[in-house]
Design a protein around this motif. Structure first.
Motif, mmCIF file in Angstrom:
data_model
loop_
_atom_site.group_PDB
_atom_site.id
_atom_site.type_symbol
_atom_site.label_atom_id
_atom_site.label_comp_id
_atom_site.label_asym_id
_atom_site.label_seq_id
_atom_site.Cartn_x
_atom_site.Cartn_y
_atom_site.Cartn_z
ATOM 1 N N LEU A 166 -6.138 4.886 -0.926
ATOM 2 C CA LEU A 166 -5.347 4.967 -2.151
ATOM 3 C C LEU A 166 -5.443 6.148 -2.923
ATOM 4 O O LEU A 166 -6.547 6.543 -3.103
ATOM 5 C CB LEU A 166 -5.625 3.723 -3.058
ATOM 6 N N ILE A 194 -7.746 0.798 3.873
ATOM 7 C CA ILE A 194 -6.689 1.181 2.952
ATOM 8 C C ILE A 194 -7.173 2.548 2.259
ATOM 9 O O ILE A 194 -8.321 2.494 1.752
ATOM 10 C CB ILE A 194 -6.421 -0.111 1.902
ATOM 11 N N VAL A 204 0.885 -1.047 -0.148
ATOM 12 C CA VAL A 204 -0.134 0.038 -0.041
ATOM 13 C C VAL A 204 0.949 1.044 -0.064
ATOM 14 O O VAL A 204 0.715 2.234 -0.890
ATOM 15 C CB VAL A 204 -0.962 0.039 1.164
#
Length: 446
Positions: free
Chosen positions: A438, A436, A415
């Motif tokens: 992004l 997560i 990540v």
């Protein structure tokens, strides 16, 4: 000069007065003359500034024993000689070596005489020479202080370099562990891709054959229907009609007619399901797609969930709550690995909680210029003291041999290489949530 000093000392001794004048002005004037009165125990009874300047001793300080400052001859010898002379008589004439408080020695022409029961000392020294020596000592002290400061700076620089080396070593260990994990996952992915390719071949002809078999069954049933419609034509032949009816009864044509289509349909559905699993397995491995590309993260999640369905299905029900999430510029194979590691971690947390079958939620969405993928479980949660270490390589709370401690570390590295981050919220006994983040823009990535 010696005769004058001796006469002065004799005059002072004859009058039985202190060797030191009372006038402060005269004391200052005698800085180049050393005058002192010392008892036989070595204690300085009185002395002028010249004496203290010579010994580098504070005039306000106490000098209980002058013996350590007089050598050649030493103080004990001077006292012994004093016992052999009359009051006012000379005890010693010549060079006496004086040692100051810094350990520096100087030899001066001196006269020692008996002053009552004490020793009288008169000597002469060059104040300017002494001051020059003092200047040299001070300069050397300054140089030493500068060297000490330079050494301190060097030590601080060395400490920083050591800390930097330790940081680099830690990064190297982390990179090595990530490399090991990546190599394992790459080998696993390559194996999965190979297996998927091998399975695809028999799946292809099995699916094709099932399709043809379905057509054959339809044709055969059509022939049977045609014969059934012709039973009236052979009614005159009782034996033939009986044989046909016996075969129909034995083969249960009516049941076969109903069940054949179902069997072919279920077999085709099973083959289609296997084909989908193989396709997901190939999508998950993505060995030939190591380059960055635009990908649908929902498709990546679906393929990963399908591959992990057996592992997760034993311990938890998986709920997908997908939101709006545009395609992202990424390396799909690496993100699949990160998703798999987080999902397996969630399944293990649920399994270890001892609460029975649990829940795993997979959610997605976007906020501003970032997209997010969230995996939440109802497992045992993470203790607060371990939250700061869960992404460290080789850190695990599982029993020895039950985990390598590289899963979450590998996910973090993947990540982070995508310019993202992982946030964690956990409550012991309740569960954990990994989110997560992004970047949706490809700027600076890939």
């Amino acid at each position: 000069m010696d005769d004058e000093l001796t006469d002065q000392a004799n005059a002072i001794g004859a009058n039985r007065r202190s060797l030191l004048p009372v006038s402060p002005e005269l004391l200052r004037a005698l800085r180049s003359i050393v005058v002192a009165e010392i008892d036989v125990s070595g204690k300085v009874i009185s002395a002028n500034d010249g004496f203290f300047l010579l010994l580098q001793h504070s005039p306000d300080g106490v000098l209980d024993h002058v013996g350590a400052h007089l050598i050649n001859p030493d103080f004990a010898e001077l006292v012994a000689r004093m016992q052999r002379v009359a009051v006012g008589g000379p005890v010693y004439r010549g060079l006496i070596t004086f040692v100051d408080d810094r350990g520096v020695s100087r030899s001066l022409p001196s006269t020692v005489f008996r002053h009552g029961d004490h020793l009288g000392l008169v000597a002469e020294h060059d104040v300017r020479e002494h001051e020059r020596s003092l200047d040299v000592v001070m300069r050397l002290n300054d140089e030493l202080a500068e060297q000490q400061r330079a050494l301190s700076r060097a030590n601080r620089l060395l400490a920083r370099e050591k800390a930097e080396q330790q940081r680099l070593l830690a990064e190297l260990e982390n990179a090595q562990s990530q490399l090991v994990q990546s190599a394992k996952l790459a080998s696993l992915g390559q194996l999965a891709a190979g297996v998927a390719h091998e399975i695809n071949n028999p799946l292809g002809f099995v699916g094709s054959n099932l399709s043809v078999l379905g057509n054959y069954v339809q044709d055969l049933l059509a022939v049977v229907d045609t014969y059934a419609a012709s039973e009236a034509l052979i009614a005159s032949d009782a034996s033939a009609l009986a044989r046909i009816r016996a075969v129909r009864a034995r083969c249960d044509i009516d049941f076969v007619r109903d069940d054949a289509a179902t069997l072919v349909s279920e077999a085709s559905a099973g083959v289609a399901r296997v084909a989908r699993i193989v396709r997901d397995l190939k999508d998950f491995s993505r060995i030939n797609e190591s380059q960055w590309q635009v990908a649908d993260l929902h498709a990546c999640l679906d393929s990963t969930l399908n591959v992990a369905s057996h592992e997760l299905g034993r311990v938890a029900d998986v709920t997908r709550e997908y939101g709006a999430l545009p395609e992202v510029h990424c390396c799909p194979g690496e993100l699949n690995q990160a998703f798999m590691n987080l999902l397996v971690n969630a399944g293990q947390a649920v399994d270890a909680s001892g609460k029975g079958r649990g829940q795993i939620f997979v959610r997605t969405g976007c906020q501003g210029d970032e997209g997010w993928i969230e995996i939440e479980d109802t497992g045992h949660g993470i203790a607060p003291e371990n939250l700061q270490r869960i992404f460290d390589p080789f850190f695990t709370t599982r029993p020895v041999g039950a985990g390598t401690g590289l899963g979450l570390s590998s996910a973090w590295g993947i990540v982070e290489s995508h310019g993202g981050r992982i946030e964690v919220r956990s409550e012991p006994g309740i569960g954990s949530r990994f989110r997560i983040w992004l970047p949706l823009s490809r700027k600076g990535l890939g």
